[in-house]
Structure formats: C-alpha cells, structure tokens
Scaffold this active site. Sequence first.
Site, PDB file in Angstrom:
ATOM      1  CG  HIS A 260      -2.081   0.881   1.114  1.00  0.00           C
ATOM      2  ND1 HIS A 260      -2.025   2.239   1.326  1.00  0.00           N
ATOM      3  CD2 HIS A 260      -3.357   0.591   0.765  1.00  0.00           C
ATOM      4  CE1 HIS A 260      -3.228   2.742   1.115  1.00  0.00           C
ATOM      5  NE2 HIS A 260      -4.051   1.776   0.763  1.00  0.00           N
ATOM      6  CG  ASP A 314      -8.327  -4.691  -3.016  1.00  0.00           C
ATOM      7  OD1 ASP A 314      -9.541  -4.504  -2.828  1.00  0.00           O
ATOM      8  OD2 ASP A 314      -7.594  -3.862  -3.591  1.00  0.00           O
TER       9      ASP A 314
END
Length: 377
Positions: A260, A314
């Site tokens: 991320h 996700d």
Amino acid sequence: MPHDFMPGLAGVPAAKSAISDVDGTRGILEYRGIRVEELCQHSSFLETSYLLLFGRLPNASELTQWVNDVTHHRRIKFRIVDLLKVMPEHGHPMDALQAAVAALGMFYPGRNVKDVENNYWSAVRLIAKLPTIVAAWARLRRGDEYIPPRDDLPFAENFLYMLTENMPHPLWSEVFDDCLILHAEHTMNASTFAGMVTASTLADPYTVVASSIGALKGPLHGGANEEVVMMLRDIGTPAQAKSAVEARLQGKNKLMGFGHRVYKVKDPRATVLQDLCMRLFNVCGTSPLYEVAVAVEQLAGERLKEKGIYPNVDFYSGIIYDKMGIEVDLFTPLFAMARVSGWLAHWLEQLRENKLYRPDQIYSGEHDRHYVPIDRR
Ligand SMILES: CC(=O)SCCNC(=O)CCNC(=O)[C@H](O)C(C)(C)COP(=O)(O)OP(=O)(O)OC[C@H]1O[C@@H](n2cnc3c(N)ncnc32)[C@H](O)[C@@H]1OP(=O)(O)O
Ligand SMILES: O=C([O-])CC(=O)C(=O)O
C-alpha cells in the site's frame, strides 16, 4: 517556482480534506474522526454514507429520511436495463457499470452543480442505483430476468436479494453491510483523485463517478480484489503456498492484495475482514481459499516485512464474497457500490472551494525541431 518531481505524486498533498484520515504507521483509518472498526460494530452502510457526505452522524429523524430517500430511488429506468441487455455478455462488469452510470446522467441532466438540493438528489440516486445496476448486469448477462429492488428490504439485504432472487441469511446481510462500510472511503486514493480531477471541471456527478469507476477498475487499485482470488485459486492449497510465493517474488511479480502506498503495517480493514470471514465460516463452514490466504500472509510476512508490505483491504474481501457465491468479476463493482459514498463526499467537499486541477509537468522532450516530409524520413 520549480518543484521536485514525485512519481505517482507519492506523499504530495492534492487537497485539504476533513472526510477521512489514514495513519499508515499505526494502521488506523477514521471516517470523520471515527475509527472504521467502531463504525462496523455500531453503524450501517447508509448511516456511514451520511456521516461521510454531511460530516456528522445523523439524528434519528435525519437517518430515517436519508434511508427512505435512498430506498425509494433504487429503481433504474427501463432504458438503463435495455442498455445493459445489449452489452456483450463477456464484457467486464466494471465497464458495464461505468457505461450505465454515465448513461444515468442523461436522465438527470441538471448541470448546475451549485444547486445544493440537486446535488443532494444526485448523491441519493447514485448511492441507491449502483447496486441495482450491478445486480441487473449480473443477471441479464446470463439471460436471467432483472429483479427490481424491494422497498421493504434494507440496503445490503436488498442487494443480495436482487442478485440471487433469494432472501439472504441474516448474517450474510450483516457481514456484507460491514464490507460496504470498510470500502466506503479512503482519503486520496487513485479513484477518488480521478473523480476529483473531473469534479474540478464542474462536470456533473454522474461523470465524476464514471471517472472514478474507471480508475478503480485497475489491478493496482480496486481490481486487485478479483486478482487475489484468482491468485489463491491458482495456488490451490496451503502446502503449495511456499513455492508459489517464492516463484512470484523471484519473477518480480507482485503478490496481489499486498502492499500500500500509505500503510506500512497491515491494513486495519484486512483485520476486520478476517474477523468477518470467521463470523461467516462459523455459520456457513470454512473456505479453502482462506487457508491458502493465511499461509500466503505468513510467508509473505517473512519475505516482505522489511519493505513494509502487508495485506491490504483487497486481500480478504474476495474470500467473503466468494463464500456468498458471488462471481469473481463482480468483486470490484461491489467495491464501487461502497466507494461511491466517498467519491461523492469528496465531490461535495471539492465544490465548496473548487479550483481546477491543472498540475505542471517537467518537459523532457526536444525543442526547435522541424517537420520532415515523409519521403525524407
Ligand atoms: C484498494 C487498493 O487500492 S489497495 C491496493 C491494491 N493493489 C494491490 O494489491 C496490487 C499489489 N500491490 C501493489 O502493486 C503496490 O503495493 C501498490 C501499487 C498498491 C502500492 O505501491 P507503491 O507505493 O507504488 O510501491 P511500489 O509498487 O513502487 O513498490 C515498492 C517496493 O515494494 C514492492 N512491492 C510493492 N507491493 C508489492 C507486492 N504486492 N508484492 C511484492 N512486492 C511488492 C515493489 O516491488 C517495490 O520493490 P523494490 O523497491 O525492491 O523495487
Ligand atoms: O488508499 C489507497 O491508495 C487505496 C486504498 O486502500 C483504497 O482506496 O481503499
């Protein structure tokens, strides 16, 4: 004044915003100052949408009004259904959603984004109708009838009903609603930024949301939820996880659902999603994908922790949707159904002090060249 070039605008603030905040080193995500974990425990997706859009939790009558307004705008025009019917059935649902949302704007052509009341109804319509479009497409593409929304059903339950024509187990609706809360907003992510660039031109909100849907589709952003489940299916069993992870990393392939730009620890949403997996499995039995995911997380943790790469939102979400029998290519549209609240909150915030996005570039090409006729090239 010259500025340093930051690829991907990493770390460059693109807006001032009071909507949400991420602490990427402590793994904290707040919507309007409230942690997402607390919202999942006590709130609903629609109440959270209100919080994001209007800056505070609604009182009882405001909440009733808001839920009523959304509930009564879930239907879509028959021409939108007709549009979905003529799209190629093998097309990606995100493309169908993007096209249908852009087309929605043709039915509600108010161009004046300074009209506060019009903006309210646009937000209501978009939050209300995205699930109807997603469910309609899922059914129509395989030749099934479109199932219209039912006004007596709450948001999550109604979506699962429109998708399957069956009343979902109450736990599924609860878990699904929490998933929507967790996906509703996330500061200056790529799809929000794409929407804000469009919003800054004073385009209408349907166009804004269509821009965001396009950016969400990519596998480095929302599209990763689909890729994760394909990757886990591909790996197959926990015993095969080690060689599969090694092969991926040695081949310089990314592990989908990991890493991320902002979080350098595990995404707090991934932790809540794992808890939701457990709640679901307690009632419906486990999922083989979950065992593989846990093995991958453990191995990746050993290999990637010095780079600060951990599971993101996700990584576990698709396991929940898969357990509910939802097709893999619908996972990113589910993300969009939730994130539309965040996109719209940023749209409204942007309009309050709008400034056209028009960044600069550092030109790296040549100057003073001349046209060469084709026979001399
Ligand atoms: C809702 C969301 O959008 S959450 C994100 C969903 N996307 C994914 O899950 C796709 C996989 N992840 C990624 O591609 C990235 O982690 C991103 C795009 C999310 C963020 O990446 P960035 O901040 O741009 O970092 P970048 O891609 O430059 O990676 C930095 C380093 O970490 C490595 N890295 C980053 N993510 C991963 C990953 N998932 N697997 C393996 N290595 C990774 C890169 O190879 C790079 O290594 P290097 O410095 O040795 O070359
Ligand atoms: O913030 C980001 O870059 C991506 C993300 O996690 C999200 O949009 O939910």
